[in-house]
Scaffold this motif. Structure first.
Motif, short mmCIF file in Angstrom:
data_model
loop_
_atom_site.label_atom_id
_atom_site.label_comp_id
_atom_site.label_asym_id
_atom_site.label_seq_id
_atom_site.Cartn_x
_atom_site.Cartn_y
_atom_site.Cartn_z
N ALA A 1 26.54 -18.15 12.21
CA ALA A 1 26.39 -19.55 12.42
C ALA A 1 25.00 -19.99 13.20
O ALA A 1 24.16 -19.18 13.81
N LYS B 1 37.66 -23.73 22.26
CA LYS B 1 38.92 -24.28 21.28
C LYS B 1 39.37 -25.35 22.00
O LYS B 1 39.71 -25.53 23.19
N SER C 1 35.22 -10.18 11.69
CA SER C 1 36.56 -10.99 11.66
C SER C 1 36.39 -12.14 10.70
O SER C 1 37.44 -12.44 10.12
N SER D 1 35.86 -18.52 12.87
CA SER D 1 34.78 -18.59 12.16
C SER D 1 35.00 -18.09 10.56
O SER D 1 34.28 -18.08 9.65
N ARG E 1 34.50 -20.43 7.27
CA ARG E 1 33.28 -20.58 6.75
C ARG E 1 32.67 -19.51 5.89
O ARG E 1 32.01 -19.45 4.87
N SER F 1 36.01 -12.55 21.31
CA SER F 1 35.41 -14.09 21.49
C SER F 1 36.34 -15.10 22.08
O SER F 1 35.90 -15.85 22.74
N MET G 1 35.58 -17.22 25.05
CA MET G 1 35.52 -18.66 25.00
C MET G 1 36.35 -19.44 25.90
O MET G 1 35.88 -20.42 26.61
N ASP H 1 25.01 -13.87 18.33
CA ASP H 1 26.33 -14.10 18.61
C ASP H 1 26.97 -13.54 19.80
O ASP H 1 26.20 -13.32 20.75
#
Ligand code: PMV
Length: 320
Positions: free
Chosen positions: A13, A20, A105, A139, A142, A191, A195, A282
């Motif tokens: 990214a 979220k 992932s 992710s 993407r 993650s 988050m 990341d």
């Protein structure tokens, strides 16, 4: 028995996803823009086996209980969608280190989405594949697409508009990406957990969500005009803001090691000398360095860098 193999590539990214808006449907709080990588890949084989009594999952040839549970929950969604109950045997291989901050992932769930839906006899369009892949990993949608990709946060509570789409194909801007591996162990905090901690505890989380629309506009324009200096500014700002939110969580999340910081300084010094390079990081200690293709920039000599993997802009997920 239906066997389908699919291949997908990790993505990195430029405008980061962190947070979220709905943890159950895995809906992102912010939109993100990424580059899909060439060369690094996950290949996943799915066999639907009517005689199997449970799903089976291997990662790089070995059983992986933590990931198997997540894969099983994902397969439940695919079965639900296809109206079948058949269990699956899934074997997945990465040609790069898993869970070291290289978004395995994303490529993993993109490959699994394509292989499992096809094996189950579903013919889904890009939007439907995106919705499904997102349930595996935020992710992952993407990595369904090649080149430069945008994932929207969306507004609907169903998540129908939280989907990824290609902005430009790989040939639009052949950048080089160097991944500086500064530690090869598995990451400490997942993650999702990280988050959610940021959302609950960082005083900067609201400001992070608020700046997202402007970051997306800026990155989209920089990519459209192939303006590296402009893309460097917004990418580094998005990365450092994400890490500021992580650092200001409680307890603070520090993903970097000393080598990570040395690489950041090296990249910034090179750009100050006029070299078209920039970095992003990341939820792990590796540094991803972008440059115009053909730019020679060595990171191997930075103290503590274990390995540098050099790749380009790659294609989307596909059945092999
Ligand atoms: O897809 P997840 O849940 O592993 O989250 C990825 C989060 C970051 O890699 C830190 C940022 C991003 O947008 O890829």
């Amino acid at each position: 028995m239906a066997t389908v193999t699919a291949r997908a590539h990790p993505n990195i990214a430029l405008v980061k996803y962190w947070g979220k808006r709905d943890p159950v449907l895995n809906l992102p709080a912010v939109g993100s823009i990424s580059v899909t990588l060439s060369d690094m890949e996950t290949e996943t084989e799915v066999t639907l086996d009517p005689s199997a009594e449970a799903d089976r999952f291997t990662l790089d040839g070995a059983s992986a209980p933590a990931e198997a549970a997540r894969v099983g929950r994902f397969l439940d969604r695919v079965r639900e969608r296809a109206g079948i109950e058949t269990h699956a045997c899934v074997s997945s291989r990465n040609n790069f280190p898993t869970a070291a901050g290289l978004a395995s992932s994303a490529s993993g769930f993109a490959a699994l989405t394509v292989a499992a839906t096809r094996a189950a006899g579903l013919a889904l369009d890009d939007r439907e594949l995106s919705v499904l892949a997102r349930l595996g990993s935020g992710s992952a949608p993407r990595s369904l697409f090649g080149g430069f990709v945008e994932m929207s946060a969306g507004r609907s509570t169903s998540g129908a508009d939280a989907v990824a789409r290609q902005l430009h194909p790989p040939r639009h801007w052949p950048l080089t990406v160097r991944v500086a591996i500064t530690a090869s162990g598995r990451k400490q905090v997942g993650s999702t957990e990280a988050m959610q901690l940021s959302e609950r505890t960082s005083p900067f989380y609201g400001a992070w969500v608020e700046r997202n629309a402007a970051d997306l506009d800026e990155a989209r324009a920089a990519i459209a005009h192939r303006d590296l200096e402009r893309l460097a500014r917004v990418t580094e700002a998005s990365c450092l803001s994400m890490h500021a939110v992580a650092l200001s969580s409680e307890p603070g999340l520090l993903f970097w090691n000393g080598t990570t910081v040395r690489v950041i300084h090296e990249v910034r010094a090179a750009r100050a000398r006029g070299l078209p390079v920039f970095f992003t990081i990341d939820a792990g200690p590796q540094v991803k360095v972008f440059s115009e293709a053909g730019t020679s920039f060595a990171l191997e000599q930075v103290h503590g860098v274990e390995q540098v993997i050099e790749v380009g802009v790659g294609p989307g997920a596909e059945v092999v």
